[in-house]
Each structure stands twice: as C-alpha cells, then as structure tokens.
Design a protein around this motif. Structure first.
Motif, short mmCIF file in Angstrom:
data_model
loop_
_atom_site.label_atom_id
_atom_site.label_comp_id
_atom_site.label_asym_id
_atom_site.label_seq_id
_atom_site.Cartn_x
_atom_site.Cartn_y
_atom_site.Cartn_z
N VAL A 1 26.83 1.46 28.39
CA VAL A 1 25.58 0.84 27.65
C VAL A 1 26.06 0.46 26.16
N ALA A 2 26.56 -0.47 25.73
CA ALA A 2 26.93 -0.70 24.14
C ALA A 2 25.65 -1.22 23.56
N LEU A 3 24.82 -0.31 22.98
CA LEU A 3 23.52 -0.87 22.41
C LEU A 3 24.06 -1.66 21.29
N ALA A 4 23.18 -2.70 21.00
CA ALA A 4 23.17 -3.53 19.76
C ALA A 4 22.00 -3.05 18.96
N PRO A 5 22.25 -3.62 17.43
CA PRO A 5 21.07 -2.96 16.57
C PRO A 5 19.80 -3.53 17.18
N GLY A 6 18.79 -2.73 16.94
CA GLY A 6 17.54 -2.93 17.39
C GLY A 6 17.30 -2.72 18.96
N GLU A 7 18.23 -2.23 19.85
CA GLU A 7 17.95 -2.24 21.18
C GLU A 7 17.65 -0.54 21.31
N LEU A 8 16.76 -0.34 22.13
CA LEU A 8 16.31 1.14 22.34
C LEU A 8 16.48 1.47 23.66
N LEU A 9 17.06 2.48 23.94
CA LEU A 9 17.48 3.16 25.28
C LEU A 9 16.79 4.38 25.40
N ILE A 10 15.83 4.05 26.59
CA ILE A 10 15.18 5.21 27.03
C ILE A 10 15.35 5.80 28.09
N VAL A 11 15.84 7.11 28.19
CA VAL A 11 16.36 7.62 29.70
C VAL A 11 15.54 8.52 29.85
N ASP A 12 15.08 8.60 31.35
CA ASP A 12 14.31 9.76 31.89
C ASP A 12 15.18 10.81 32.01
N ASN A 13 14.87 11.94 31.31
CA ASN A 13 15.90 13.17 31.35
C ASN A 13 15.65 14.07 32.53
N TYR A 14 14.87 13.65 33.63
CA TYR A 14 14.82 14.07 34.73
C TYR A 14 15.46 13.59 35.96
N ARG A 15 15.81 12.37 35.62
CA ARG A 15 16.10 11.48 36.69
C ARG A 15 17.76 10.65 36.18
N ALA A 16 18.14 10.94 35.26
CA ALA A 16 19.39 10.41 34.82
C ALA A 16 20.21 11.28 33.59
N VAL A 17 21.50 11.01 33.57
CA VAL A 17 22.09 11.70 32.93
C VAL A 17 22.87 10.71 31.72
N HIS A 18 23.12 11.21 30.71
CA HIS A 18 24.03 10.30 29.52
C HIS A 18 24.98 11.22 28.83
N GLY A 19 25.76 10.28 28.15
CA GLY A 19 27.14 11.06 27.58
C GLY A 19 27.50 9.83 26.52
N ARG A 20 28.68 9.98 26.21
CA ARG A 20 29.29 8.84 25.19
C ARG A 20 30.80 8.97 25.24
N GLN A 21 31.23 7.64 25.02
CA GLN A 21 32.97 7.49 25.47
C GLN A 21 33.46 7.90 23.90
N PRO A 22 34.88 8.42 23.79
CA PRO A 22 35.21 8.77 22.52
C PRO A 22 35.24 7.38 21.62
N PHE A 23 35.42 7.68 20.36
CA PHE A 23 35.68 6.63 19.52
C PHE A 23 36.19 6.99 18.30
N PRO A 24 37.06 6.01 17.70
CA PRO A 24 37.57 6.54 16.20
C PRO A 24 36.64 6.47 15.11
#
Ligand SMILES: [Fe+2]
Length: 336
Positions: free
Chosen positions: A273-296
């Motif tokens: 999920v590449a968020l654009a400025p102004g976009e808000l991601l809400i994750v249900d922390n009981y039902r989904a996990v999250h992470g982040r790809q490496p970047f320079p």
C-alpha cells in the motif's frame, strides 16, 4: 482492504472539525503538549463533528469487523506548506509547523474508533508519532529504519495493552515507498493449527526501541511474554504476531510448524500500500499485520513522512500502567 473517500463537502466539514479542535486547544493552551490531558480530553467530543457518513463507516468498521483495514482518502496535504521532512522525531519545541493540522485530523478520525493513547517509551510519550528515516538507524527494526525490511507484525504484539487500531497518515511519499498490509484469515489454518497457536508456546519480545527508551527513562524494561499468538475464540480468533520478534522452544516442533503455517498464510495475503499524501491507513491490529519494504533514505528533507497513532477500545485495561485516570500515556515499565 476497504476504501472510503471524503467528498469535497465532507472534507470541508472535517477541516471545520479540525479548526474547532485547534481553537479549543488554543484556549486551553494545550496545543503544544501533544500528550497532555487537556488535548486528550477534548478529542472524543470533537470527533463527533466529523462528517456523519464517515462516522457511520468508522462505527461499522469497529463493530462489524468487515475487514482488517481501510484507506481513507480525500484529506488534502499541501506540500509547500509542510516544510521539510524532519531529520528526527525529537525536534525542538515550536517547529511542528502546519503538520499539526494533519495531526489533529489523524487523532480526530482515530478518536471515533476509541481512545488514542501513547507509550512512555515511544517518542517520549507523544500521542502522535513521526515516522521518517533517521540517520544511523537504517538497519534497525524500528520506525526510523529504512534499509531493513520491517517484517510483518502486530503493533506492540508483546503486550496485552497493544492498540486495537493503528493509524498511519501520509504527509509525503515522493518515492511511493509501500507500507505492507496483510489481513489474517483464520480459515486458512486447520483447527489443530489454531489450537496450537492459541497455547502459550510462543515468546513475543518487545522491540529494541521500547528497551532502549525504558533504560533511558529508568523504567523497568518490558519482559518477553510467553503467550499464544492467537486468542479470543476457536473459530475466528484474533492475532498477536511478530515475524521478527516471536520465538518458540526449539524442541517444540509442533509449535514451530503451526507458526510456519501462520507466517505463510500472512505472507500470501500481503499487499503493498503506497500511501499518497493525505491518505490515512487504518489497520485493525487484532485482525491484520503490517510492515514496510526497504527503501533508500534521502536525508534531503524530502523523505517519506507519516504520522502514526494508536487507538484502544478499552482504556481501562491500562489503568494500572497510567499515572492517573486522565492520562493517555501507558508507562511501559508498569505495563506488565
Ligand atoms: Fe508497526
């Protein structure tokens, strides 16, 4: 993953709600103190001024659990008004700039899902945290890292006081660095695997940020917890998992095999999920996990910049770990 887009009228209404909260905080002289009780106290009522269609959507997300997360679009971030991406979350007082408007939007939306709260060991107990690459932390497994993958995890999986929801508001993401989102599907595991994963055969360790800051603050460091990684019922359990910080007894082949099956299921369900400025991601922390790809990392003031907040549905659960009933800061050393 669900999506909700504010109409132009709804965006104006959200802006008015933010402006109302800002002036209320100015009157209370509470705007500068992001973890202060005045700020915290104003949020639940102010959140009711958000657009009704959005409030209904948030309530359905909370009560009916239709998905592990959603992206809320339609909020505007004017890049020219933002200033450079800060080099560190610990900035001199009075340099927050107009980012504070976006922080208020984030906490207002989050407050419609529950109570926002902070950890004493995360960014000095700030209710809203800044996520951007920090020089020297490239290879760590924390919010300031960039070169290392942030493996799939529930936020603060090690603690029973972890947030119910995690909010990530994007202010800047020129390089379209993806956040990784992976919903958990209990039906992807056998009944036997779910049973094993629910037993206290796993050790969930806190990340180094908690440990380091606890030591700095003279707080008791949080201890790894022996627990199940699934909880809350046999047929549709919730999840408390961290790919990097979970361990099993090396002798316990059954627990390791079940964990491998869970990890595999989550990896297969992940999406970028590449968020654009102004976009808000809400994750249900009981039902989904999250992470982040490496970047320079760039370190030129144009780095990816997100604002993060955690929400609990039941603030009382952390009462023993908060200094007083009106404080939103969980003292990690007392969290147990
Ligand atoms: Fe996280």
């Amino acid at each position: 993953m669900l999506h909700f887009t504010l109409s132009p009228e709804e965006r104006d209404q959200a802006r008015a709600a933010v402006a109302g909260l800002a002036s209320e905080l100015d009157e209370l002289d509470a705007r500068a103190d992001r973890s202060g009780t005045g700020f915290f106290r104003a949020l639940p009522v102010a959140a009711r001024r958000l657009p009704e269609r959005l409030l209904r959507f948030l309530e359905a997300f909370r009560r009916e659990e239709p998905a592990g997360g959603f992206v809320l679009s339609g909020w505007t971030v004017v890049d020219d008004e933002l200033g450079p991406t800060p080099a560190h979350w610990r900035r001199p007082a009075g340099t927050a700039g107009t980012a504070s408007v976006h922080e208020l939007y984030l906490v207002l939306v989050a407050s419609a899902l529950g109570d926002v709260f902070a950890w004493s060991t995360v960014q000095d107990g700030s209710l809203v945290q800044d996520l951007m690459p920090v020089r020297g932390e490239e290879w760590e497994k924390n919010a300031g890292s960039s070169a290392s993958v942030l493996d799939l995890h529930n936020e603060d999986a090690f603690s029973a006081l972890r947030c119910d929801y995690l909010g990530l508001l994007c202010l800047r993401n020129d390089d379209r660095v993806p956040t990784v989102y992976a919903p958990f599907d209990p039906a992807g595991l056998s009944r036997e695997q779910r049973r094993i994963l629910s037993e206290p055969r796993y050790l969930l360790a806190p990340d180094e940020e908690h440990l380091r800051r606890a030591a700095e603050r003279g707080e008791e460091p949080p201890a790894p917890t022996r627990t199940g990684v699934l909880f809350g019922g046999d047929s549709a359990p919730y999840l408390a998992f961290d790919e990097y910080f979970v361990e099993t007894d090396p002798e316990d082949a059954e627990a390791r095999a079940a964990l491998a099956a869970l990890t595999d299921q989550l990896r297969r369900s992940r999406s970028d999920v590449a968020l654009a400025p102004g976009e808000l991601l809400i994750v249900d922390n009981y039902r989904a996990v999250h992470g982040r790809q490496p970047f320079p990392a760039r370190y030129d003031g144009r780095d990816r910049w997100l604002k993060r907040v955690g929400v609990t549905r039941d603030l009382r659960r952390s009462r023993a770990a908060r200094a007083d009933v009106g404080s939103p800061v969980v003292l990690t050393g007392l969290a147990g």
